[in-house]
Write a protein that holds these residues in place. Structure first.
Motif, PDB file in Angstrom:
ATOM      1  N   ALA A 137       1.095  -1.200  -0.298  1.00 41.77           N
ATOM      2  CA  ALA A 137       0.063   0.117  -0.169  1.00 41.77           C
ATOM      3  C   ALA A 137       1.246   1.226   0.328  1.00 41.77           C
ATOM      4  O   ALA A 137       0.081   2.324  -0.017  1.00 41.77           O
ATOM      5  CB  ALA A 137      -0.927   0.129   0.883  1.00 41.77           C
ATOM      6  N   GLN A 138       2.014   1.456   0.112  1.00 42.93           N
ATOM      7  CA  GLN A 138       3.045   2.133  -0.394  1.00 42.93           C
ATOM      8  C   GLN A 138       2.859   2.648  -1.704  1.00 42.93           C
ATOM      9  O   GLN A 138       4.027   3.602  -1.678  1.00 42.93           O
ATOM     10  CB  GLN A 138       4.482   1.950   0.430  1.00 42.93           C
ATOM     11  N   ILE A 139       2.776   1.760  -2.529  1.00 40.43           N
ATOM     12  CA  ILE A 139       3.250   2.652  -4.296  1.00 40.43           C
ATOM     13  C   ILE A 139       2.893   3.706  -4.895  1.00 40.43           C
ATOM     14  O   ILE A 139       2.902   4.016  -5.304  1.00 40.43           O
ATOM     15  CB  ILE A 139       2.637   0.840  -4.821  1.00 40.43           C
ATOM     16  N   GLY A 157       0.412   9.866  -0.626  1.00 37.58           N
ATOM     17  CA  GLY A 157       0.204   8.745  -0.396  1.00 37.58           C
ATOM     18  C   GLY A 157       0.222   7.566   0.532  1.00 37.58           C
ATOM     19  O   GLY A 157      -0.095   6.744   0.684  1.00 37.58           O
ATOM     20  N   GLY A 158       1.275   8.292   1.727  1.00 37.24           N
ATOM     21  CA  GLY A 158       1.138   7.107   3.026  1.00 37.24           C
ATOM     22  C   GLY A 158       0.091   7.268   3.849  1.00 37.24           C
ATOM     23  O   GLY A 158       0.045   6.929   4.632  1.00 37.24           O
ATOM     24  N   ALA A 159      -0.521   8.586   3.587  1.00 35.72           N
ATOM     25  CA  ALA A 159      -1.437   8.058   4.861  1.00 35.72           C
ATOM     26  C   ALA A 159      -1.228   8.255   5.495  1.00 35.72           C
ATOM     27  O   ALA A 159      -2.014   8.064   6.588  1.00 35.72           O
ATOM     28  CB  ALA A 159      -2.791   7.404   4.108  1.00 35.72           C
ATOM     29  N   GLY A 163      -4.066  -1.559   4.702  1.00 38.48           N
ATOM     30  CA  GLY A 163      -2.205  -1.252   4.132  1.00 38.48           C
ATOM     31  C   GLY A 163      -1.731   0.469   4.111  1.00 38.48           C
ATOM     32  O   GLY A 163      -1.043   0.797   4.445  1.00 38.48           O
ATOM     33  N   LEU A 164      -2.829   0.392   3.669  1.00 41.25           N
ATOM     34  CA  LEU A 164      -2.302   2.062   3.359  1.00 41.25           C
ATOM     35  C   LEU A 164      -1.954   2.975   5.026  1.00 41.25           C
ATOM     36  O   LEU A 164      -1.536   3.949   4.816  1.00 41.25           O
ATOM     37  CB  LEU A 164      -4.275   3.390   2.751  1.00 41.25           C
ATOM     38  N   SER A 165      -2.525   2.583   6.328  1.00 42.26           N
ATOM     39  CA  SER A 165      -2.700   3.232   7.021  1.00 42.26           C
ATOM     40  C   SER A 165      -3.501   4.018   7.160  1.00 42.26           C
ATOM     41  O   SER A 165      -4.261   3.333   7.529  1.00 42.26           O
ATOM     42  CB  SER A 165      -1.183   3.977   6.859  1.00 42.26           C
ATOM     43  N   ALA A 166      -3.442   5.382   7.875  1.00 44.71           N
ATOM     44  CA  ALA A 166      -4.485   6.331   8.143  1.00 44.71           C
ATOM     45  C   ALA A 166      -5.406   5.336   9.452  1.00 44.71           C
ATOM     46  O   ALA A 166      -7.074   5.164   9.576  1.00 44.71           O
ATOM     47  CB  ALA A 166      -5.293   6.686   6.625  1.00 44.71           C
ATOM     48  N   SER A 202       0.775  -1.674  10.809  1.00 37.83           N
ATOM     49  CA  SER A 202       2.032  -1.902   9.318  1.00 37.83           C
ATOM     50  C   SER A 202       2.309  -0.752   8.747  1.00 37.83           C
ATOM     51  O   SER A 202       3.239  -0.866   8.197  1.00 37.83           O
ATOM     52  CB  SER A 202       1.900  -3.351   9.046  1.00 37.83           C
ATOM     53  N   GLY A 203       1.277  -0.754   8.188  1.00 35.00           N
ATOM     54  CA  GLY A 203       0.955   0.977   7.094  1.00 35.00           C
ATOM     55  C   GLY A 203       2.217   2.256   7.351  1.00 35.00           C
ATOM     56  O   GLY A 203       2.524   2.570   6.316  1.00 35.00           O
ATOM     57  N   VAL A 204       1.579   2.361   9.049  1.00 38.09           N
ATOM     58  CA  VAL A 204       2.169   3.890   9.705  1.00 38.09           C
ATOM     59  C   VAL A 204       4.147   3.140   8.831  1.00 38.09           C
ATOM     60  O   VAL A 204       4.935   3.924   8.781  1.00 38.09           O
ATOM     61  CB  VAL A 204       2.445   4.058  11.025  1.00 38.09           C
ATOM     62  N   GLY A 252       5.364   1.267   6.910  1.00 34.27           N
ATOM     63  CA  GLY A 252       5.779   1.059   6.026  1.00 34.27           C
ATOM     64  C   GLY A 252       6.106   2.754   5.073  1.00 34.27           C
ATOM     65  O   GLY A 252       7.343   2.652   4.468  1.00 34.27           O
ATOM     66  N   SER A 253       4.639   3.929   5.260  1.00 34.47           N
ATOM     67  CA  SER A 253       5.553   5.127   4.873  1.00 34.47           C
ATOM     68  C   SER A 253       6.755   5.450   5.620  1.00 34.47           C
ATOM     69  O   SER A 253       6.827   6.241   4.800  1.00 34.47           O
ATOM     70  CB  SER A 253       4.062   5.687   5.084  1.00 34.47           C
ATOM     71  N   ALA A 254       6.984   4.912   7.045  1.00 26.56           N
ATOM     72  CA  ALA A 254       7.824   5.244   7.584  1.00 26.56           C
ATOM     73  C   ALA A 254       8.684   5.445   7.222  1.00 26.56           C
ATOM     74  O   ALA A 254       9.889   6.524   6.410  1.00 26.56           O
ATOM     75  CB  ALA A 254       8.040   5.598   9.056  1.00 26.56           C
TER      76      ALA A 254
END
Ligand code: NA
Ligand code: NA
Ligand code: NA
Lengths: 396, 82, 396, 82, 396, 82
Positions: free
Chosen positions: A127-129, A155-157, A345-348, A379-381, A383-385
């Motif tokens: 979801a970081q794509i 897009g890391g939301a 997986g977006l996070s938010a 885990s999306g958080v 991922g974005s970081a």
């Protein structure tokens, strides 16, 4: 009479007459206040941002963030440019507050759901794509790399991550990017269902995680969650620090905040500070100062519209990326996963999970997947970081 | 191909590889920790972590006790009364 | 023996022998502590101010505020001049803390009484007259304009406003002006009855606001106070920012603090930070650092006495101004107003209102006018901040 | 007349005019808002604002819930039980 | 492939391969976390210190404290050296946080036990001997005076005092000295019994303070503890400020914190800020930044081992000094004192007192001397701060 | 003797003399204050200081009251109910 002339020149009226776009800015601020207060779009951040924007746009108030001589001392900045620039150049442009807020987020985060469904954490990656695809498109339409990266990171939301990355790469875009990030996070209940409808079918949405768990039970039950929750932030923090050192200010403090929470009573004072006074104070000053960057001449540009548009695309692609990652996985694995787990997986956090849960329940009233969604959501958080760390280490 | 585009592309590759790699290793680390804890830590402690239930209240209690007892008292364990 | 000589030179004794006025300063600090602790004169500020003054006056302690080379970085200030100058030059002389405290005041303010008796808000204006009359007198006895304005602003009867204005115009007078402002605010229960006795008659003091409301009911009842309370700080904040931009740091943050309070639960964290941790922390450092400006050579001057005297006059004139404004109004209007409502235009919230209420009750046990007094009382705060804005924009 | 005195006087005039003007317009704005709200906002909401009753408690509640539910819970409305 | 090469160079792996001692640092950080979390060694400080050390040692993370050009502004420090150096150079190296923490300590301290057994306060003096003896030994083995003094001050057994002194005299030793100070304070339950066994006999440990009080009752009962507790911090604060001005930043703020506590409700907001938000926030940033000073090249030196060893010796000698002071006193006085009261002069409040109490109870189940121990225990804090003041005024 | 050693020694002497002197005077000051308070302050107040019992709770109460009463209320005295 001269007195009244002096009085009139003291007011901001003439400036606004000369520069009517200021009025537009004030109206935008009112609109953002409306979104934050009435529509409840992330009020904790949108209200201070909007109010900071409001007071920043009255000429003579000295509450707008300006380009300054960066050799000035903080004391001189305050004397010559007012308290808002003092706050901005000491707490925001230094990159200080976003990691501090991450510490508070960590102190409010529970890694329990993620630990109970560890393998789902993997879907925070796909979801970081959106970050990188939008980065490329932004470059194609003429943004430079640093600006494009800051645009993509929407897009890391994740608010603090987006702000931190933008501070490091393209601080002049901070305002619109922060607005876009928080607005779209608030719009997750609209965006996720939209993208999910376009990318999934009913059959996939009916996949029941609990059932799958019964069919394919995990081999390693967790016998001592308390100890595990203490070791996990230390372990993961070290792992990320080793692989993506430039993300340490974010991930390191996130994990520290989580650690002092999980240790319990003996570090209760630290947990209280991190999750309460520090987090709340940081939020107020971050919001006001970010809002104060949005003065007429800084905000009313083509770029701003492109950022608003690009941010939305980044969100959508990230969600779709997560969904398709799950679809591919399902092709290969026997133990199926509901594609909504990919979307989160977006996070938010935690709104994405709540939204995903509602969608699942709409298709099957017994399909409660909140706990599963939280796994990829959190885990999306990370991922974005991590993505932010990559961008910063290659571009700053 | 234009240099910025190519570096944008390599960012896409490096970035996504890194993200996948890191989260994969996060899963691995997590499983490792679960196994280690299961093996080496007595289940005695396996009560629900008070912290995860109500850190706020605990912080309050600690603070209160510290103040009331002027630091002479110390919380060693807080348990829910069944 | 040389050792004892060294030991003696380490102590502050010889310095005090050489400069006995230091002893006087210490005694004044003790006296202020007595006023704050035993007499309960605004203890939240007088205690830190007095203690800051106390520790600032021991030579060798390095806790007194000094004139410094303003090109030093904050780090260098701390290294070369100690932590108190670090606090003073980073938080006080930058003008940072007073607006921050105003944010907390806003978060504790309820505009309800003012909204229910809107037209009384107008009488917060007349009670600012003391500021400007004392300004003129101060000029006549030889203060320069900036000093005179800082002296006059004491008549605004509002601590943060007085401190903020003085920081901007005459920082070298900060100590005595802060002391005067807070002392007289604490003395409101003495000053208001005194002035009221000299400027009103029993008949006027018997005017019963509730009765008047029954005789002349307002045409516009408030149907939705909750929404109104949210819109009011935004509207008034914008209005003041438009007319007196230089007052935005004060009024803007006051209204922001009030807004996050009135929005309710969704910004509860911000309200908590503004009204609790931020306000309390700011109060401690403001108090200590303001006290630390009062070192012997800075405080023991003729000016100080003139400030103490002038401050009292400013208070008295402001109260009288408010009273006479009501008298004039009563000549023209059918719906009479109790002159005490004019007196509370002074601000000094909420004590002025409580005092006015007691005076009214003494003359008529059924004449409860607290709610009415609060209307002009709170608008008096806006009035002082506006006056401060005028002074700053014309003199700084 | 001495320049400083004269500017002091003009400060008196400008200052008091401004203060009266501003507070007059505050009254006007207030009345305007009252009318607007009365006309356009449903009275449904016209319950006493919780914030004005006990923002502290609310903040506490929110904080507590956020922590206990790890942010998964969210307060949408808090009402006094009659 | 070049991409993977870039990716690899982004990680910290190669740096750790080149500089394997980094791995050792990370292991030490894990060990300190173990001590703080599992062994409960002063977790409130050891956990942040250890975590700060952990994240500081990943090359590329930019979270380690570095030597910088001290002419940089704080803004430039943050931009060029990251947020941890920003925190370190604005809050730690300025000497700001330790006095702030002392304010919080004061706000949590109760001078009641000390006032009820005033003459025991005198025994907080002898227990400072370890500071100066170790200072001399350190000079003998080659430390310079400032370093030696910082090493010795560990024997004061008071964290903020040790950190403050080291910041002023030998900041490059801050990490190991802070670690030593807090570790040995945590080890007090081991060190005190050890030293007591070596320096006392059973007969002395059986001295029952309550009995002695009955035999030789004090002539001046306290009639009004509330007022006394308010006057005491003011009086003692002034006394120490007069005799050792350089200790004012510590003692002055300690007494201020205690004053706002004892005044009660009217300064309750200040007490809350000092003992809660300010103290907790300061602890987090002090801990993280002190930990961040311990990077491989700064920590892995002979000096560190000498500091660890010297600190232990300083602790032991201080305890012995306190014990022998009591023995000498007992030779001369009829009213005997239990030597454990001397041992607690070390400070390390309140653990030293609890340990002493347990030892006494082990020898006589009816010999409760906690309240008596607290008297010398708290005065030991004043003693260390005074010693620190002497060192600073002669060496800085 | 080496200069640094000698100054180290003089530090030992000055330091310990100072510490003993200060703490001795602390004891003296304390006794003085006890006598003064006993003589000049009415025992009326001699109730246990609320602050020393529960400053936290008091701070909370004060804050709460200030907010709820919008500062119109003020705590003058807080007493434990027997
Ligand atoms: Na994300
Ligand atoms: Na006023
Ligand atoms: Na000590």
């Amino acid at each position: 009479m001269d007195l009244l002339g002096k009085l009139y020149r003291m007011t901001a009226i003439q400036n606004i007459v000369d520069e009517p776009q200021i009025l537009l800015m004030i109206l935008i601020a009112f609109f953002l206040l409306y979104l934050g207060i009435k529509k409840q779009y992330e009020p904790l951040l949108l209200v201070p941002i909007a109010f900071g924007m409001l007071i920043a746009n009255f000429p003579g108030g000295g509450m707008g963030v300006e380009k300054i001589d960066e050799n000035l001392t903080l004391y001189q900045i305050a004397k010559e440019h007012g308290i808002m620039n003092f706050v901005y150049y000491s707490l925001i442009k230094t990159g200080f507050l976003p990691p501090i807020i991450f510490m508070g987020v960590g102190a409010l985060t529970d890694f329990g759901p993620m630990l109970r469904n560890l393998r789902l954490a993997f879907f925070g990656a796909a979801a970081q794509i959106g970050i990188f695809t939008v980065l490329i498109s932004a470059v194609l339409i003429g943004f430079d790399l640093k600006e494009a990266a800051s645009l993509g990171i929407i897009g890391g939301a994740d608010g603090p991550t987006a702000i931190y990355t933008t501070i490091k790469l393209a601080p002049h875009l901070l305002g619109p990017i922060a607005i876009a990030a928080y607005s779209y996070m608030a719009l997750v209940p609209v965006i996720i269902p939209l993208v999910v409808r376009l990318t999934t079918n009913k059959k996939e949405l009916l996949i029941n995680m609990k059932q799958q768990d019964k069919l394919f039970p995990s081999k390693t039950p967790i016998k001592n969650m308390q100890t595990l929750k203490i070791l996990f932030p230390i372990g993961v923090g070290s792992l990320v620090a080793l692989l993506v050192p430039s993300s340490v200010p974010l991930i390191g403090l996130l994990m520290f905040g989580n650690l002092v929470k999980e240790i319990g009573a003996s570090t209760g004072r630290l947990h209280k500070a991190a999750s309460d006074s520090i987090l709340n104070i940081a939020t107020i000053f971050l919001g006001l100062a970010v809002g104060a960057t949005m003065t007429a001449h800084a905000f009313l540009k083509m770029e701003t519209l492109l950022i608003i548009a690009g941010g939305f695309v980044a969100f959508a692609i990230s969600i779709a990326g997560g969904v398709y990652a799950v679809k591919v996985y399902n092709l290969l694995a026997k133990k199926k996963i509901n594609p909504l787990i990919g979307a989160t997986g977006l996070s938010a956090v935690p709104m994405a999970s709540r939204v995903a849960n509602e969608i699942a329940l709409k298709h099957d009233p017994n399909n409660h997947l909140l706990q599963y969604a939280m796994a990829s959501n959190i885990s999306g958080v990370i991922g974005s970081a991590v993505a932010a760390g990559v961008l910063i280490s290659f571009l700053s | 191909m234009e240099p910025t585009i190519s570096s944008a592309l390599s960012l896409l590759l490096i970035g996504m590889i890194t993200v996948f790699l890191v989260l994969f290793l996060v899963v691995v680390t997590g499983n490792l920790l679960i196994r280690l804890v299961n093996r080496f830590v007595s289940e005695e402690l396996a009560q629900p972590s008070p912290a995860s239930i109500e850190p706020n209240k605990l912080a309050a209690i600690t603070a209160a006790i510290e103040t009331i007892t002027q630091g002479k008292g110390k919380i060693t364990k807080v348990e829910k009364v069944k």
